[in-house]
Design an enzyme around this catalytic site. Structure first.
Site: not given
Length: 390
Positions: A92-95, A146, A195, A272, A310, A354
């Protein structure tokens, strides 16, 4: 480099199945990306990520800029060599992290002035600086800088005029990010970020203007930032499927298993979220039949695995390996409850494995249902299973 191939669509929704080819490998979509903020998915070895089917992970530009810094990253040839992960990485950009600093930062047209949360140094992040950092990191997917439009600030809900002002600056920053990305000769792929707050007209305008810039892929940002769930779902229903069909679509920071299934139905290819890892560390476990609170006293003597369906290391153990060779069964809820109550680090490590396995397996089942033309059946079964409770 980025190539996206659409393999199948669901006629009853906007769901789609595809492949995303990046410099460090091919990603099958829809996909969930485990979050490795500081260059590691907390408590999980890269080998374990491979084994559970992780195809791409996310790391954080801002935090890696703070520590260990660009000199160290450059000496390793980027993030892949530093963290020993040979598959794709998105940064990600850090924004969002700069926005989260609150009073410690000042946003201007040029960029963001802020005090380092590490040592208090005065720093500056601009679209150009973000592109320079991400080029050193050599991430396969780079995000534009952004401004994350808040849902509310100190009880004041962001107005349409305020959301427009923020959106328009993000669009200008998108162009600056793109120009710097190309100037640097970065061989990877840059995504633009839609946005506009909770205002659909602004979302539409933002995506149309970003599409004119012709990014290789697009993200929907500014959701899961404190808004009511129904408003988030409205934006999910409105925006992703309106983005170009021949390019990947990424919904940032979302969400629960139900959010992922709904997001796929809305046309999202990539997700994510810190939820599976953070919740695991805090004792909330995701299972096929609902969420489980491992700290509850009722699990003190519970012999069951977290999820009997699982196949993760915590639930199924090392099936097929003889006891004499180190084989064993899965761990009981009682044992994981005990580890949690005692503060043993193995507890959150196993629950993290898990939860990530659950999320990645959920996406695999979604892909298989789309391949088979049975996504609608999958959605109904998923909802019924999750409603059972544990």
């Amino acid at each position: 480099m980025l190539q996206f191939e659409l393999l199948a669509t669901d006629p009853a929704s906007h769901a789609r199945r595809g492949t995303l080819t990046l410099n460090h490998g091919v990603v099958q979509t829809p996909i969930f990306m485990p979050v490795g903020t500081y260059g590691t998915v907390k408590g999980v070895m890269p080998r374990s990520l491979h084994e559970m089917g992780a195809q791409i992970i996310l790391s954080n530009t801002f935090h890696l800029w703070m520590r260990p810094g660009l000199d160290v990253m450059q000496s390793f040839g980027g993030l892949h060599g530093f963290e020993q992960w040979n598959k794709p990485i998105l940064t990600d950009s850090g924004g969002f992290q700069v926005w989260s600093l609150g009073a410690m930062r000042k946003i201007t047209e040029e960029g963001v002035h802020f005090a380092s949360p590490v040592n208090g140094d005065k720093l500056f992040m601009s679209p150009e600086v973000s592109m320079q950092i991400q080029t050193v990191l050599n991430s396969d997917i780079v995000m534009q800088l952004d401004e994350c439009t808040p849902y509310e600030t100190k009880g004041h809900k962001t107005t349409e005029a305020e959301a427009r002002k923020s959106m328009e600056m993000s669009l200008r920053w998108a162009r600056r990010s793109q120009d710097e990305f190309h100037r640097l000769g970065n061989p990877n792929a840059l995504f633009g970020i839609v946005q506009g707050g909770m205002y659909k007209n602004l979302r539409q305008e933002s995506l149309e203007r970003l599409v004119e810039m012709d990014f290789p892929g697009y993200a929907v940002g500014g959701v899961s930032v404190g808004e009511p769930k129904d408003e988030m779902l409205d934006i999910m229903a409105h925006t992703p499927h309106r983005l170009p069909a021949h390019k990947p679509r990424y919904l940032m920071g979302v969400g629960t298993p139900e959010d992922l299934v709904q997001g796929v139905a809305d046309g999202v290819d990539m997700f994510d979220c810190v939820m599976p890892t953070r919740n695991a560390r805090n004792g909330t476990i995701f299972t096929r039949f609902g969420d489980l609170k491992i700290r509850n006293a009722r699990h003190k003597a519970d012999h069951q695995p977290l999820d009997p369906t699982c196949t993760c290391h915590a639930c199924a153990g090392t099936e097929g390996v003889a006891w004499a060779d180190g084989g064993r069964g899965g761990f009981s809820r009682a044992y994981l409850h005990h580890l949690d109550r005692c503060g043993e680090m193995l507890g959150p490590m196993l629950t993290t494995v898990h939860n990530l396995h659950y999320y990645l397996n959920l996406m695999r089942e979604i892909r298989e249902s789309l391949d088979a033309g049975r996504f609608g059946e999958f959605r109904a079964r998923f909802a019924a299973d999750r409603a059972q409770g544990v």
